[in-house]
Motif scaffolding. Structure first.
Motif, PDB file in Angstrom:
ATOM      1  N   ARG A 243      30.139  13.005   3.489  1.00  0.00           N
ATOM      2  CA  ARG A 243      29.850  14.426   3.339  1.00  0.00           C
ATOM      3  C   ARG A 243      30.318  14.935   1.970  1.00  0.00           C
ATOM      4  O   ARG A 243      29.644  15.750   1.337  1.00  0.00           O
TER       5      ARG A 243
ATOM      6  N   CYS B 290      17.226  19.394   5.597  1.00  0.00           N
ATOM      7  CA  CYS B 290      17.891  19.594   4.300  1.00  0.00           C
ATOM      8  C   CYS B 290      17.329  18.661   3.243  1.00  0.00           C
ATOM      9  O   CYS B 290      17.177  19.055   2.075  1.00  0.00           O
TER      10      CYS B 290
ATOM     11  N   PHE C 219      21.699  24.397  -2.561  1.00  0.00           N
ATOM     12  CA  PHE C 219      21.913  24.823  -1.171  1.00  0.00           C
ATOM     13  C   PHE C 219      21.591  23.683  -0.207  1.00  0.00           C
ATOM     14  O   PHE C 219      22.334  23.418   0.751  1.00  0.00           O
ATOM     15  N   ALA C 220      20.462  22.985  -0.445  1.00  0.00           N
ATOM     16  CA  ALA C 220      20.039  21.920   0.462  1.00  0.00           C
ATOM     17  C   ALA C 220      20.986  20.724   0.427  1.00  0.00           C
ATOM     18  O   ALA C 220      21.274  20.115   1.459  1.00  0.00           O
ATOM     19  N   THR C 221      21.463  20.377  -0.766  1.00  0.00           N
ATOM     20  CA  THR C 221      22.385  19.245  -0.875  1.00  0.00           C
ATOM     21  C   THR C 221      23.710  19.542  -0.178  1.00  0.00           C
ATOM     22  O   THR C 221      24.265  18.675   0.512  1.00  0.00           O
TER      23      THR C 221
ATOM     24  N   SER D 115      26.906  19.243   5.307  1.00  0.00           N
ATOM     25  CA  SER D 115      27.359  20.031   6.460  1.00  0.00           C
ATOM     26  C   SER D 115      26.493  19.798   7.693  1.00  0.00           C
ATOM     27  O   SER D 115      26.678  20.490   8.708  1.00  0.00           O
ATOM     28  N   SER D 116      25.564  18.862   7.641  1.00  0.00           N
ATOM     29  CA  SER D 116      24.640  18.638   8.752  1.00  0.00           C
ATOM     30  C   SER D 116      25.378  18.075   9.967  1.00  0.00           C
ATOM     31  O   SER D 116      26.442  17.470   9.856  1.00  0.00           O
TER      32      SER D 116
ATOM     33  N   GLY E 276      23.930  21.517   2.283  1.00  0.00           N
ATOM     34  CA  GLY E 276      23.573  21.466   3.694  1.00  0.00           C
ATOM     35  C   GLY E 276      23.574  20.047   4.245  1.00  0.00           C
ATOM     36  O   GLY E 276      23.908  19.825   5.415  1.00  0.00           O
ATOM     37  N   CYS E 277      23.195  19.072   3.408  1.00  0.00           N
ATOM     38  CA  CYS E 277      23.239  17.665   3.847  1.00  0.00           C
ATOM     39  C   CYS E 277      24.672  17.273   4.216  1.00  0.00           C
ATOM     40  O   CYS E 277      24.897  16.584   5.222  1.00  0.00           O
TER      41      CYS E 277
ATOM     42  N   SER F 178      18.919  18.215  11.412  1.00  0.00           N
ATOM     43  CA  SER F 178      19.508  19.113  10.424  1.00  0.00           C
ATOM     44  C   SER F 178      19.537  18.475   9.040  1.00  0.00           C
ATOM     45  O   SER F 178      19.209  19.111   8.040  1.00  0.00           O
ATOM     46  N   ILE F 179      19.895  17.204   8.978  1.00  0.00           N
ATOM     47  CA  ILE F 179      19.939  16.556   7.664  1.00  0.00           C
ATOM     48  C   ILE F 179      18.524  16.235   7.173  1.00  0.00           C
ATOM     49  O   ILE F 179      18.252  16.272   5.957  1.00  0.00           O
TER      50      ILE F 179
ATOM     51  N   TRP G  43      28.552  17.254  -1.138  1.00  0.00           N
ATOM     52  CA  TRP G  43      29.182  18.477  -1.648  1.00  0.00           C
ATOM     53  C   TRP G  43      29.490  18.355  -3.142  1.00  0.00           C
ATOM     54  O   TRP G  43      29.373  19.318  -3.888  1.00  0.00           O
TER      55      TRP G  43
END
Length: 533
Positions: A216, A156, A139-141, A146-147, A143-144, A152-153, A220
């Motif tokens: 990005r 994450c 989830f956190a990766t 999508s920061s 999120g990185c 935000s990053i 993902w």
């Protein structure tokens, strides 16, 4: 007229003698409480899964440091022509300090969560805890990728460290449990060999995906790679870890409850006596439960902190990692300034990859060959670190690049051979139930006191001496400190506790800390009348 007294209702806990014909209830043997291996399991398959997860984790470490993902801030040249920034730093317009924070933000989550996951392993299935950690990591990766700004990053990246914490605390004990007895350190070496390999692959992966598609997409892609392993940990039947109580184990209680004497009654343990309560099972207050877990954690931590073998091993590892952190962050810059390397990143990356693979695996194989004992591990740690320090020190004294590369490669080869032995000591100098906490505290220590402070200290020293050769020689000398500490370990009285029972540490096979007899003085407290017996 004498009135008959009404029959007294039995009290909730009335003592009743047990007839002599009732056999005493004893704790089942260890074999009876060990869970059978699930159908998917084989030691080789477990090692492969854990190695792949470790590899993906360190691919992320390399990717965020690569130019394709990290990028650069926009600049304007002397002619007034401005060039747009690239990667994370360019898109979010980060200064160098903010960019540096991102590279180490995961450490915050790692340091906070490692002891928590290690403590939870006593009350929750460790295999499932790894699944929780990998889910957070995935989830956190994602999120990185999508920061939308620095904070935000950064958050994450901290969560990535939380996810990693479960894995680094619990993976090595699982490998130690299931590796063949004569290949334990070789299997640990295979696992830790994924660290330099993952970082090197991460550089290439991040550079290619970041340059060709987008930074990005690199994050993902990592999330997609990890997702199957996170799901797998919840779908398959979990493994149990040696030294920890099987979660949800009711084997002993069921053996009592199904007795014809007290069938169907609840049996809490009160003051060391088996009791039969007439009501529902008691509810444990969350605050009391938390305080009990905190007390158990404090007790376990005290056991580690008074263990001389463990402390010496970790202190040596801290000193060792202090220099490793220096090389990993400042090595390319020092090499460029001293020897005018054209591609210092590629040079140091190649040396680290090759020496990390060969050295780490060799260290495990050598220790297995001479006999995997704690004393032999300390001998290998002291000897390899001493020789490696001499070669690395000589490398930075060399006048030409060719001599530097040869001497530094030999030094790195020897120094990487310590990875399996040092973790072998951390796993085997404590009882099985303490291994997760042992690994967590070891990892926490080497980062807090090792590679995290070493990087800024190098900058301070270099600003003062203004000579990269002197600076690298000063910090390389710390390897000799690690050698001396591990040399002390050779003479300490060391006992391999892998096969010892954990009851003395407060971990009974069914998770109870009370060691008094289950049936004391042949009495049961319960709502039974003696006439019913």
């Amino acid at each position: 007229m004498i009135m008959a007294e009404p029959p007294q209702s039995p009290s909730k806990y009335s003592q009743v003698p047990i007839p002599k014909s009732l056999p005493p209830i004893t704790k089942p043997p260890k074999a009876a409480i060990s869970a059978p291996k699930p159908s998917w399991f084989s030691p080789e398959r477990l090692l492969l899964i854990l190695c792949l997860v470790n590899l993906i984790n360190y691919i992320d470490r390399g990717a965020i440091a690569s130019n394709g993902v990290n990028g650069s801030i926009g600049i304007c040249d002397e002619s007034g022509i401005c060039h747009a920034g690239t990667g994370i730093q360019g898109d979010f317009k980060l200064n160098n300090f903010q960019d540096g924070v991102l590279s180490s933000a995961f450490m915050v989550g790692l340091l906070l969560a490692s002891p928590i996951f290690a403590s939870l392993a006593k009350s929750h299935n460790p295999f499932r805890l790894i699944g929780v950690g990998l889910s957070i990591w995935t989830f956190a990766t994602a999120g990185c990728g999508s920061s939308f700004n620095f904070w935000s990053i950064a958050i994450c990246r901290m969560l990535v460290g939380v996810g990693e914490a479960s894995f680094i605390s619990l993976a090595a004990p699982f490998i130690d449990d299931h590796a063949p007895a004569d290949q334990k350190t070789a299997w640990l070496a295979t696992f830790y060999m994924c660290i330099p390999t993952g970082v090197a692959i991460g550089y290439v992966y991040g550079g290619c995906v970041g340059d060709i598609i987008s930074w990005r997409c690199a994050f993902w892609g990592e999330a997609l790679l990890m997702l199957p392993f996170a799901v797998l940990n919840f779908l398959v039947k979990p493994l149990q870890m040696k030294g920890l109580p099987p979660t949800g184990s009711t084997m002993l209680l069921e053996s009592i409850e199904t007795s014809p004497l007290i069938e169907g009654l609840k049996i809490p343990n009160i003051n060391g006596r088996v009791t039969v309560a007439s009501g529902e099972a008691s509810w444990t207050c969350p605050i009391i439960k938390f305080l009990n877990e905190l007390s158990s954690f404090s007790k376990d931590l005290k056991v580690l902190l008074v263990d001389k073998v463990y402390i010496v091993n970790v202190l040596g590892y801290v000193s060792y990692n202090f220099v490793i952190g220096t090389y990993s962050y400042w090595g390319p810059k020092a090499g460029y300034n001293i020897y005018h390397m054209s591609k210092p990143d590629l040079m140091f990356g190649g040396i680290t990859l090759l020496c990390g693979l060969v050295g780490t695996l060799s260290g495990g194989l050598i220790l297995d060959a001479v006999g995997a004992t704690i004393q032999n591990a300390f001998k290998l740690l002291a000897g390899a670190t001493m020789l490696g320090a001499i070669f690395c020190f000589s490398a930075f004294c060399a006048k030409n690049l060719y001599n530097f590369v040869v001497l530094f490669s030999l030094g790195e080869l020897l120094l990487f051979s310590t990875q399996a032995p040092v973790n072998y000591v951390s796993l085997h100098c404590v009882k099985p139930g303490l291994r997760p906490l042992s690994m967590a505290i070891s990892t926490l220590s080497i980062h807090v006191f090792g590679d995290v402070p070493s990087s800024p200290l190098v900058g301070v020293v270099q600003d003062y001496v203004e000579n990269w050769r002197k600076t690298t020689l000063i910090f390389t000398s710390v390897y000799f400190v690690a050698t001396g500490i591990w040399f002390i370990g050779i003479f300490l009285r060391s006992v391999d506790k892998f096969e010892e029972d954990d009851e003395d540490d407060g971990v009974s096979p069914i998770g109870q800390t009370n060691k008094e007899p289950l049936l004391e003085d042949h009495t049961i407290k319960g709502g039974l009348d003696s006439g019913e017996l």
